[in-house]
Enzyme design. Structure first.
Site, short mmCIF file in Angstrom:
data_model
loop_
_atom_site.label_atom_id
_atom_site.label_comp_id
_atom_site.label_asym_id
_atom_site.label_seq_id
_atom_site.Cartn_x
_atom_site.Cartn_y
_atom_site.Cartn_z
CE LYS A 1 -29.16 12.25 5.60
NZ LYS A 1 -29.78 12.24 4.26
CB SER B 1 -31.59 10.60 8.50
OG SER B 1 -31.28 11.96 8.49
N GLY C 1 -34.71 9.80 1.70
CA GLY C 1 -36.05 9.77 2.28
C GLY C 1 -36.44 11.17 2.69
CE LYS D 1 -33.99 13.18 0.20
NZ LYS D 1 -33.57 14.53 0.60
CD GLU E 1 -27.57 13.53 1.59
OE1 GLU E 1 -27.37 12.83 2.60
OE2 GLU E 1 -28.69 13.62 1.06
CG ASN F 1 -30.28 18.97 4.36
OD1 ASN F 1 -30.19 18.36 5.41
ND2 ASN F 1 -30.90 18.45 3.30
CG ASP G 1 -27.93 15.63 4.36
OD1 ASP G 1 -27.49 16.53 3.60
OD2 ASP G 1 -29.11 15.23 4.33
CE LYS H 1 -30.93 15.50 7.51
NZ LYS H 1 -30.95 15.81 6.08
CG ASP I 1 -30.76 15.26 -1.37
OD1 ASP I 1 -31.60 15.06 -2.25
OD2 ASP I 1 -31.10 15.44 -0.17
O1 NPG Z 1 -35.37 8.92 6.90
O2 NPG Z 1 -36.90 9.69 5.58
C1 NPG Z 1 -35.89 9.83 6.28
C2 NPG Z 1 -35.30 11.21 6.37
C3 NPG Z 1 -33.96 11.31 5.81
O3 NPG Z 1 -32.58 13.11 6.47
C4 NPG Z 1 -33.48 12.74 5.76
N1 NPG Z 1 -34.13 13.54 4.94
O4 NPG Z 1 -32.29 16.21 3.59
O5 NPG Z 1 -32.39 14.15 3.08
C5 NPG Z 1 -32.78 15.11 3.73
C6 NPG Z 1 -33.84 14.92 4.78
C7 NPG Z 1 -35.13 15.66 4.55
C8 NPG Z 1 -36.07 15.65 5.54
C9 NPG Z 1 -35.41 16.31 3.40
C10 NPG Z 1 -37.30 16.30 5.37
C11 NPG Z 1 -36.63 16.96 3.25
C12 NPG Z 1 -37.57 16.95 4.21
#
Ligand code: NPG
Length: 367
Positions: free
Chosen positions: A159, A133, A288, A260, A211, A188, A186, A161, A236
């Site tokens: 991926k 990511s 993750g 997750k 995402e 969010n 992604d 952001k 997600d």
């Molecule tokens: O590689 O663990 C990893 C991070 C992957 O982008 C990632 N996580 O929105 O999925 C998400 C994001 C995240 C990060 C979510 C921190 C919550 C806290």
């Protein structure tokens, strides 16, 4: 299984570089570990969320309180991992806190019978393809240079952001520079349905998925958006249970699901979501939350279940930490290896635990 002691250890581990998403910038992994000591073995887990409720409504301070006052009292002194969810069901929400508790109990239970969590969950492979990511950057050249580095390391999927103002152009730049790589984005929850025409501009880049473009409680919005964009929608934040997954699939709100374990209350529910998705032909992948090795190990085991057909956010420890709290997980030929030891298969290294622990609290101790 009799619980003798529950400890909560606050840890703060610096990240190798800031990680920026549409909801904020992280520079340290600042969370807590749970240690559950039982009459037969001890178990470890990691709380996955952050000190502020920016990704989801849960956060470190609230989780500590709810574990101390509401969750741990319901599972002591005697419990099995399968009983944690029904015994804590009356407490609304707080799934990430519940996941931490269930996982530590499960780890102890599996260690006491010598079973690795992968075998328990039904893993069918010993290694999984790793995605990475990539946070929001200050400039496109900076992004290109980071992506180039990750591809050189062997990551199987990238991926990006995204957020309004950092979407079409960075995606175009990465697609043009690196050609036919596996690429996804992604958001969010950073967009609204009014952005549908704009998001449609991503269709030309043949992304694996977009995402969580809209708010977590907006399943209808995702279903409407899915009719207007060609890129598959992946959920997600919206999916917190097997029932949510079934509803989202029935509404055509998603064509892919990010699982997750922390977000859904633990590995048992994560496996149920996997099963619902497989039954409907919906591909899943493992998300993750910048976990230390304590959370990364069991995530890799889950990602080895057969429905996880897309590379997950299961990158190497060094993607985030110069020094992890466990032995580091390493990328080999684009794959991450599933831990094989009993339970979650990893232990905090005592010296690292000492270095990174900022406070310890006992939540339960047998008299
Ligand atoms: O590689 O663990 C990893 C991070 C992957 O982008 C990632 N996580 O929105 O999925 C998400 C994001 C995240 C990060 C979510 C921190 C919550 C806290």
């Amino acid at each position: 299984m009799k619980i003798e002691r529950v400890e909560l250890l606050h840890v703060a581990i610096p990240l190798v570089s800031p990680f920026r998403t549409s909801f904020g910038t992280m520079t340290t992994k600042d969370t807590f570990l749970l240690r559950v000591v039982t009459d037969s073995a001890q178990g470890w887990s990691e709380f996955a969320a952050d000190p502020a409720p920016l990704y989801c409504s849960e956060f470190v301070g609230a989780a500590e309180l709810v574990l101390d006052q509401h969750l741990v009292p319901r599972v002591t002194p005697e419990v099995t991992a399968a009983e944690v969810q029904p015994r804590t069901h009356a407490i609304k929400g707080h799934k990430l806190a519940k996941a931490a508790l269930e996982t530590a109990v499960l780890d102890a239970e599996l260690r006491s019978c010598g079973m690795p969590i992968g075998a328990f969950l039904g893993a069918t492979t010993d290694r999984v393809p790793a995605g990475v990511s990539v946070g929001i950057k200050n400039s496109i050249p900076e992004l290109i240079s980071d992506v180039e580095g990750y591809l050189a390391e062997g990551y199987a999927r990238i991926k990006l952001k995204i957020e309004p103002g950092w979407d079409v152009e960075p995606v175009r730049a990465v697609r043009e520079r690196f050609g036919d790589i596996l690429l996804q984005v992604d958001a969010n929850t950073a967009y609204t349905l009014a952005d549908a025409e704009h998001l449609r501009r991503l269709d030309e880049f043949d992304l694996l998925l977009i995402e969580q473009p809209l708010e977590e409680d907006d399943l209808r919005g995702h279903a409407l958006l899915a009719q207007r964009v060609r890129t598959p929608i992946c959920l997600d934040e919206s999916i917190t249970s097997a029932r949510d997954a079934a509803t989202a699939i029935a509404l055509d709100a998603c064509r892919v699901i990010n699982i997750k374990p922390a977000r859904v209350g633990g590995y048992l529910e994560a496996r149920r979501i996997h099963d619902v998705a497989v039954a409907h032909g919906i591909p899943v992948w493992c998300g993750g939350m910048l976990e230390t090795g304590v959370g990364r190990g069991p995530n890799l085991a889950l990602a080895a279940s057969p429905g996880f057909v897309l590379p997950g956010d299961v990158s190497a420890s060094r993607r985030y930490f110069a020094q992890d709290i466990t032995e580091p997980f390493e990328l080999r030929d684009g794959f991450m290896h599933v831990p094989t030891g009993p339970g979650i298969g990893v232990d905090p290294i005592p010296e690292m635990l000492k270095r990174f622990t900022t406070a310890t609290r006992v939540l339960y101790a047998k008299d």
